[in-house]
Design an enzyme around this catalytic site. Structure first.
Site, PDB file in Angstrom:
ATOM      1  CB  CYS A 108       0.336  50.521 -48.790  1.00 51.12           C
ATOM      2  SG  CYS A 108       0.382  49.963 -50.493  1.00 51.12           S
ATOM      3  CG  HIS A 242       4.315  50.387 -47.015  1.00 48.90           C
ATOM      4  ND1 HIS A 242       4.027  49.059 -47.218  1.00 48.90           N
ATOM      5  CD2 HIS A 242       4.092  51.006 -48.195  1.00 48.90           C
ATOM      6  CE1 HIS A 242       3.637  48.882 -48.462  1.00 48.90           C
ATOM      7  NE2 HIS A 242       3.683  50.045 -49.092  1.00 48.90           N
ATOM      8  CG  ASN A 272       4.611  47.826 -52.001  1.00 50.12           C
ATOM      9  OD1 ASN A 272       3.858  47.380 -51.141  1.00 50.12           O
ATOM     10  ND2 ASN A 272       4.522  49.056 -52.460  1.00 50.12           N
TER      11      ASN A 272
END
Ligand code: COA
Length: 317
Positions: A108, A242, A272
């Site tokens: 990520c 994030h 996400n």
């Protein structure tokens, strides 16, 4: 370097918490309370490479360039239908660019790793205009009967074009090999000679462990960059973090003693989206008219590895 163009593409299929309640032992209330997610967008008929190419076209147009002006493409990606060729190579063909291309996988955090690599490329004089993407379909790594992981993710592709300039004020990348709390091992083709035991299966995640590590590492990266640049937390207009869980974002806001207006989010609508999340958020801010010349923004992400990446940019567009 500086950012001169942004773009994004979401899949068309919206999946609400109520839709998940129909086949999982979960509830809208649990998901919202523990994650802040109300809905996510999932790939159904789209191919990730087409979405990424569309995000790229938008970013190039926004930068007032043409694909012929792009002299390097870096795409952050963990998983897509192709193992090879790279996603960036497919994107290059789709948009009609001619430059060298490479994919990076830092989970990520990958979009910030890719930005940092673009900065190196530009500083070394080897490239002028670099297309950087985060294109991800994490919903294809999880077990859709496992309520503890599948409710968390969404798909998407975000892109930026960067060029020579004074926009990036500082950056920081870290990696600590901690591979047992978040991983996905996919099946490889068998050969007649394989004698070892091989494990494969959907994504494994120790949510609590990842949560703690995420908050601590992101808070540490942010403090380090603020100190390095002599900036106060409130000198940053937006913390583009994030988008993994609203509670992680709130914990970081509380650590910095800042109210939530500094923390734009899309996790409530997108889930996400792995390394696409920061890129998607940047485009949303830019196209939403939220960024003005001279604003300082801080990007920070964390992911499997365990990796972290953070950067401070002055908005110069
Ligand atoms: N619906 C209902 N109940 C659920 C559920 C769901 N979707 N998922 C888990 N539960 C249950 C668990 O089974 C557990 O039940 P038990 O107490 O009977 O065993 C209970 O809820 C609490 O689970 P726990 O894992 O302790 O919850 P949590 O508050 O830690 O929240 C996460 C779980 C995954 C949302 C949270 O840990 C998290 O967001 N972690 C970080 C994940 C992340 O960011 N990953 C990507 C990194 S890039």
């Amino acid at each position: 370097m500086k950012i001169i163009g942004t773009g994004r593409m979401h899949p068309s299929k919206v999946v609400t918490n109520q839709m998940l309640e129909q086949f999982l032992d979960t509830s809208d209330e649990w998901i919202k309370e523990r994650t802040g997610i109300a809905e996510r967008r999932l790939i159904s008929s789209e191919h990730l490479e087409d979405m990424a190419a569309e995000a790229a076209r938008q970013a190039i147009e926004d930068a007032n360039l043409t694909p012929a002006d792009i002299d390097y493409i870096i795409c952050s990606n963990v998983v897509n239908e192709y193992i090879t060729p790279s996603l960036s190579c497919i994107i290059q063909g789709a948009i009609g660019a001619k430059c060298a291309c490479v994919d990076v996988n830092a989970a990520c955090s990958g979009f910030i790793y890719a930005l940092d690599m673009a900065d190196d490329r530009i500083r070394s004089g080897k490239a002028k205009n670099v297309l950087v993407l985060g294109a991800e379909e994490p919903t294809r790594m999880v077990d859709w009967s496992d309520r503890s992981t599948c409710v968390l993710f969404g798909d998407g592709a975000g892109a930026v074009v960067v060029t020579e300039g004074e926009g990036m004020l500082a950056s920081r990348l870290t990696t600590v090999s901690k591979t047992d709390c978040l991983y996905y091992k996919r099946r490889l083709e068998p050969t007649p000679y394989i004698t070892k035991e091989e494990e494969f299966g959907p994504m494994y995640m120790n949510g609590r462990e990842v949560f703690k590590t995420a908050v601590l590492s992101s808070a540490r990266d942010i403090s380090t960059l603020l100190k390095q640049t002599g900036l106060q937390p409130s000198d940053i207009k937006y913390y583009v973090l994030h988008q993994a869980n609203m509670r992680i974002i709130e914990a970081i806001a509380s650590y910095l003693k800042l109210d939530m207006s500094y923390f734009p989010h899309n996790v409530d609508r997108c889930g996400n989206t792995s390394s696409a999340s920061v890129a998607l958020m940047l485009d949303e801010l830019s196209r939403g008219g939220k960024l003005e010349k001279g604003d300082k923004i801080l990007l920070s992400a964390f992911g499997a590895g365990f990796t972290t990446g953070a950067a401070i940019f002055e908005w110069t567009k």
